[in-house]
Design an enzyme around this catalytic site. Structure first.
Site, mmCIF file in Angstrom:
data_model
loop_
_atom_site.group_PDB
_atom_site.id
_atom_site.type_symbol
_atom_site.label_atom_id
_atom_site.label_comp_id
_atom_site.label_asym_id
_atom_site.label_seq_id
_atom_site.Cartn_x
_atom_site.Cartn_y
_atom_site.Cartn_z
ATOM 1 N N ASP A 97 1.230 1.410 4.015
ATOM 2 C CA ASP A 97 0.554 1.733 2.760
ATOM 3 C C ASP A 97 -0.500 2.780 3.093
ATOM 4 O OD1 ASP A 97 -1.162 1.783 0.504
ATOM 5 O OD2 ASP A 97 -0.722 -0.309 0.028
ATOM 6 N N SER B 264 -2.485 -2.822 -6.903
ATOM 7 C CA SER B 264 -3.628 -2.093 -6.375
ATOM 8 C C SER B 264 -4.932 -2.512 -7.081
ATOM 9 C CB SER B 264 -3.359 -0.589 -6.489
ATOM 10 O OG SER B 264 -4.294 0.165 -5.759
ATOM 11 N N HIS C 254 2.763 2.350 -0.969
ATOM 12 C CA HIS C 254 1.784 1.704 -1.847
ATOM 13 C C HIS C 254 2.351 1.333 -3.221
ATOM 14 C CE1 HIS C 254 -2.040 0.489 -3.408
ATOM 15 N NE2 HIS C 254 -1.977 1.376 -4.387
#
Length: 269
Positions: A194, A93, A224
């Site tokens: 996600d 991320s 995610h």
């Protein structure tokens, strides 16, 4: 402020190949610790720092910004370079965005990059309101534990501090502009489902980096935080195979000996 149990940084000395792992926004090393342990058990030197403002309480994060987070991983990378012949950077991320900036800035000092559900921009109408909204609303509901696997939980903040979110948005713009400077071999793994980062971000990264050795892998069974989800083992295995392909010493000689010693007795540290 004491660090939350489980959010501590992780470091393990190993062979001449090192890996720096970068966790995500409002998260902690806990989300990447199984990955770090997997690599350490195979004889690699591994470091997984706790980003400033993370791992305690969300109010602490209000006092930090992208410059603090990037400075921490940059310092860890330099320390790893001092004791390893080859270094790889991995991230999830926002941690992936940090890893990509390290790759853009450090060039040949980094042998390869692995990113999971990389953040490229903050989407939605609320993002455009951040410059003003952050002065009136300290925080909004958190974004942790977007995980498909039953019983798997991410350790992170239940609130998003908006000053920090605004800084992250600015950081994304900077990294996006630097993506053409990323030339290293890269593996990008992303989840079609996600609920935190748009799949469009992965497409953007793939389209803008200058790397010619690039693999894209879909994580069909995960959300995610894929490093704690159904596809975690695949992430670990693919990333290790990537390192082994680019670092001839991995799986041979001293590294191989460490694997043989550790596989039956490895434990978290």
């Amino acid at each position: 402020m004491p660090v939350l149990p489980g959010a501590e940084p992780f470091r393990r000395e190993g062979g001449e190949v090192g890996v720096l792992l970068c966790h995500g926004f409002t998260g902690s090393p806990q989300s990447l610790r199984p990955w770090a342990e997997y690599l350490a058990e195979r004889g690699l030197t591994v470091t997984l720092p706790l980003l400033p403002g993370h791992g305690t309480r969300w109010e602490d994060m209000q006092l930090t910004g992208w410059q603090d987070w990037y400075a921490e991983v940059d310092r860890e990378l330099r320390a790893l370079r001092d004791r390893c012949a080859q270094v790889f950077v991995f991230g999830l991320s926002m941690g992936a965005a940090l890893a990509l900036r390290l790759a853009a800035k450090h060039g040949d000092e980094i042998s390869g990059v692995v990113v999971v559900n990389p953040l490229n921009r903050v989407h939605g109408p609320s993002a455009r309101a951040l410059p003003v909204l952050r002065h009136f609303v300290p925080s909004v509901k958190g974004i942790v534990s977007d995980i498909a696997k039953e019983g798997s939980q991410e350790l992170g903040y239940d609130r998003v501090p908006l000053h920090a979110a605004h800084s992250m948005r600015n950081f994304c713009r900077i990294v996006d502009g630097e993506l053409p400077q990323v030339t290293q071999p890269m593996v990008l793994l992303h989840s079609p489902q996600d609920h935190v980062v748009s799949p469009a971000d992965s497409a953007r990264v793939l389209g803008r980096v200058s790397s010619t050795d690039v693999s894209e892998i879909l994580l069909e069974q995960s959300y995610h935080v894929a490093t704690l989800d159904h596809d975690a083992d695949r992430i670990f295995e693919e990333s290790y195979a990537f390192i082994a392909r680019l670092a001839p010493s991995v799986g041979k000689g001293s590294d191989a000996g460490q694997v043989g010693q550790q596989e039956g007795t490895a434990s978290g540290g």
